[in-house]
Enzyme design. Structure first.
Site, PDB file in Angstrom:
ATOM      1  N   GLN A  25       0.803  -1.216   0.000  1.00 45.84           N
ATOM      2  CA  GLN A  25       0.000   0.000   0.000  1.00 45.84           C
ATOM      3  C   GLN A  25       0.844   1.277   0.000  1.00 45.84           C
ATOM      4  OE1 GLN A  25      -2.579  -1.809   3.328  1.00 45.84           O
ATOM      5  NE2 GLN A  25      -3.993  -0.436   2.306  1.00 45.84           N
ATOM      6  N   HIS A 119       0.993  -9.174   4.610  1.00 44.56           N
ATOM      7  CA  HIS A 119      -0.127  -8.233   4.655  1.00 44.56           C
ATOM      8  C   HIS A 119      -0.786  -8.218   3.272  1.00 44.56           C
ATOM      9  CE1 HIS A 119      -1.952  -4.575   6.794  1.00 44.56           C
ATOM     10  NE2 HIS A 119      -2.654  -4.756   5.678  1.00 44.56           N
ATOM     11  N   ASN A 163      -1.692 -10.919   8.471  1.00 42.74           N
ATOM     12  CA  ASN A 163      -2.628  -9.842   8.745  1.00 42.74           C
ATOM     13  C   ASN A 163      -4.050 -10.253   8.379  1.00 42.74           C
ATOM     14  OD1 ASN A 163      -3.160  -6.910   9.332  1.00 42.74           O
ATOM     15  ND2 ASN A 163      -3.978  -7.018   7.261  1.00 42.74           N
ATOM     16  N   GLU A 164      -4.945 -10.168   9.349  1.00 46.86           N
ATOM     17  CA  GLU A 164      -6.368 -10.465   9.110  1.00 46.86           C
ATOM     18  C   GLU A 164      -6.552 -11.821   8.452  1.00 46.86           C
ATOM     19  OE1 GLU A 164      -8.165  -6.997   7.293  1.00 46.86           O
ATOM     20  OE2 GLU A 164      -8.115  -5.943   9.211  1.00 46.86           O
TER      21      GLU A 164
HETATM   22  C1  BGC Z   1      -6.251  -3.794   6.258  1.00 51.18           C
HETATM   23  C2  BGC Z   1      -5.591  -2.608   5.605  1.00 51.18           C
HETATM   24  C3  BGC Z   1      -6.648  -1.709   4.997  1.00 51.18           C
HETATM   25  C4  BGC Z   1      -7.529  -1.221   6.124  1.00 51.18           C
HETATM   26  C5  BGC Z   1      -8.580  -0.204   5.720  1.00 51.18           C
HETATM   27  C6  BGC Z   1      -7.520  -3.478   7.005  1.00 51.18           C
HETATM   28  O1  BGC Z   1      -8.445  -4.456   6.709  1.00 51.18           O
HETATM   29  O2  BGC Z   1      -5.343  -4.496   7.069  1.00 51.18           O
HETATM   30  O3  BGC Z   1      -4.671  -3.074   4.655  1.00 51.18           O
HETATM   31  O4  BGC Z   1      -6.113  -0.668   4.265  1.00 51.18           O
HETATM   32  O5  BGC Z   1      -8.180  -2.324   6.692  1.00 51.18           O
HETATM   33  O6  BGC Z   1      -9.555  -0.745   4.899  1.00 51.18           O
END
Ligand code: BGC
Length: 418
Positions: A25, A119, A163-164
């Site tokens: 990003q 990520h 991540n997530e």
């Molecule tokens: C993610 C980010 C994303 C942010 C805002 C999260 O789900 O880890 O990469 O930019 O939310 O949407």
């Protein structure tokens, strides 16, 4: 809703105050990643390509110095697998050294370094081998983590594995992704597979992966990565991060809500139990009726992402995660997409009031990382949503500190309001 300004917000000594980014990003030119490929397909579902992003790959020294000068004491960023392992089994020392310099820069400025090993973006070659739907990915991810830990572990303060990890399920429930079958037949998947010379069923990209196949692979990858990071240089806490929502049931929606929560959160919260910490990431609430997620009611305020402006969701997510996972928590992401920076200050202040209430009730929260440091590439949505504490001019890459950055930095320096 009334703003709660009256309470004194006290945070424990050593509380981590940071901002977060993700490599794809902000770095720019992540050309060996699956996302770069997806962004450049004919008929892509991305609003625009990531391009130079914030050129953070080259400008990180100034960005990190700026973060520290504002009053923060930590930085969360991700290491890009697609750069570190450009071809299967081929590791780039030059790229590992790049991330080593980033870590050294953090330490030079007194910032704790929180790194994320994955990520969202993956090497393009991984996506062409079945990505997160293929069992071997767990082992490949652990091997990459081992290399990173051996090269960088002595400078890492905290590591997030994936991540997530639950995002494929959350996106499905929120109506953003369709059935497994629809994902398999999606035009973008067929086109991407063709571009890398494989069959559509062999191309898979996180988080657009088939849930039934990817869940165990992702959890195995988390476990393997944890072991690999523990065995490498340095000793630091390791955990996954989760996309959590404040999931509320309206009368009649209790079963649907519990079912959705079981699938999107409970399985993962249970899996996090033996970990050193859990990363909580929460952006909004969702209300459930008998048949699933309900549209927000007429009086709701919306963010640029189209979901409800609801800073109090973070407190609910922390309370739920603490009770279910029974491990220390770090808010690894919280923030809002808005062009009106005064709304960001309001959002953060209300979200932090919730964190302070959790701490007051004895919940072990160890840090708050604002999403995001910079206005950056918001995946499918491109550059329109503004999540940053710092604005970035897309032509000149000039940074402009927003009032919210000054506000949160001063709050961080004082460790609360006194
Ligand atoms: C993610 C980010 C994303 C942010 C805002 C999260 O789900 O880890 O990469 O930019 O939310 O949407």
């Amino acid at each position: 809703m009334e703003r709660e300004l009256a309470i004194a917000m006290k945070f424990p000594a050593g509380f981590r105050w940071g901002a977060a980014t993700a490599a794809h990003q902000v770095e720019g030119a992540n050309t060996n990643s699956d996302f770069w490929l997806l962004e450049h397909l004919d008929g892509t579902v991305f609003m625009e390509p990531s391009g130079d992003a914030c050129d953070h790959y080259h400008r990180y020294p100034d960005d990190i110095a700026l973060l520290a000068s504002l009053g923060f004491n930590a930085y969360r960023f991700s290491i890009e697998w697609a750069r570190v392992e450009p071809a299967p089994g081929e590791f780039s020392i030059a790229q590992l050294d790049h991330y080593r310099r980033m870590l050294e820069t953090c330490h030079r400025h007194g910032l704790a370094a929180v790194v994320t090993m994955h990520h969202f973006s993956s090497p393009r070659w991984l996506a062409a081998r079945g990505g997160w739907e293929a069992a071997e990915t767990a082992m490949l991810f652990a091997r990459y983590c081992e290399r990173v830990a051996n090269h960088l572990g002595d400078l890492i303060d905290t590591a997030c594995t994936i991540n997530e990890i639950n995002l494929p399920v959350v996106l499905r429930q929120s109506g953003f992704l369709h059935s497994d079958d629809a994902i398999l037949r999606a035009q973008w998947r067929v086109a991407a597979a063709r571009a890398v010379g494989v069959e559509a069923e062999n191309f898979s990209s996180f988080p657009f992966c088939v849930r039934s196949l990817s869940r165990e692979v992702l959890l195995d990858a988390h476990r393997g990565a944890t072991q690999a990071l523990r065995a490498g240089r340095g000793k630091f806490p390791i955990g996954m991060t989760l996309a959590l929502r404040d999931m509320q049931a309206v009368p009649g929606g209790e079963d649907a809500c519990a079912r959705a929560r079981g699938e999107a959160e409970d399985i993962y919260l249970e899996a996090a139990r033996g970990d050193d910490f859990l990363g909580v990431q929460c952006y909004t609430r969702e209300r459930f009726g008998e048949h699933g997620v309900l549209p927000a009611d007429g009086s709701a305020r919306f963010t640029q992402m189209g979901y409800e402006f609801c800073p109090e969701a973070l407190e609910a997510a922390i309370r739920y995660a603490a009770a279910a996972a029974c491990v220390p928590l770090i808010v690894t992401e919280s923030g809002v997409a808005t062009a009106d920076d005064s709304q960001r200050i309001e959002f953060v202040e209300r979200a932090l009031a919730g964190v302070a209430r959790c701490l007051r009730d004895g919940i072990d929260v160890r840090g708050y990382f604002h999403w995001s440091l910079l206005d950056n590439f918001e995946w499918l949505f491109g550059y329109a949503p503004r999540f940053g504490l710092i604005a970035v001019d897309r032509e000149t890459q000039r940074r402009t500190v927003k009032p919210s950055a000054e506000w949160l930095g001063a709050f961080a320096r004082a460790n609360g309001t006194g």
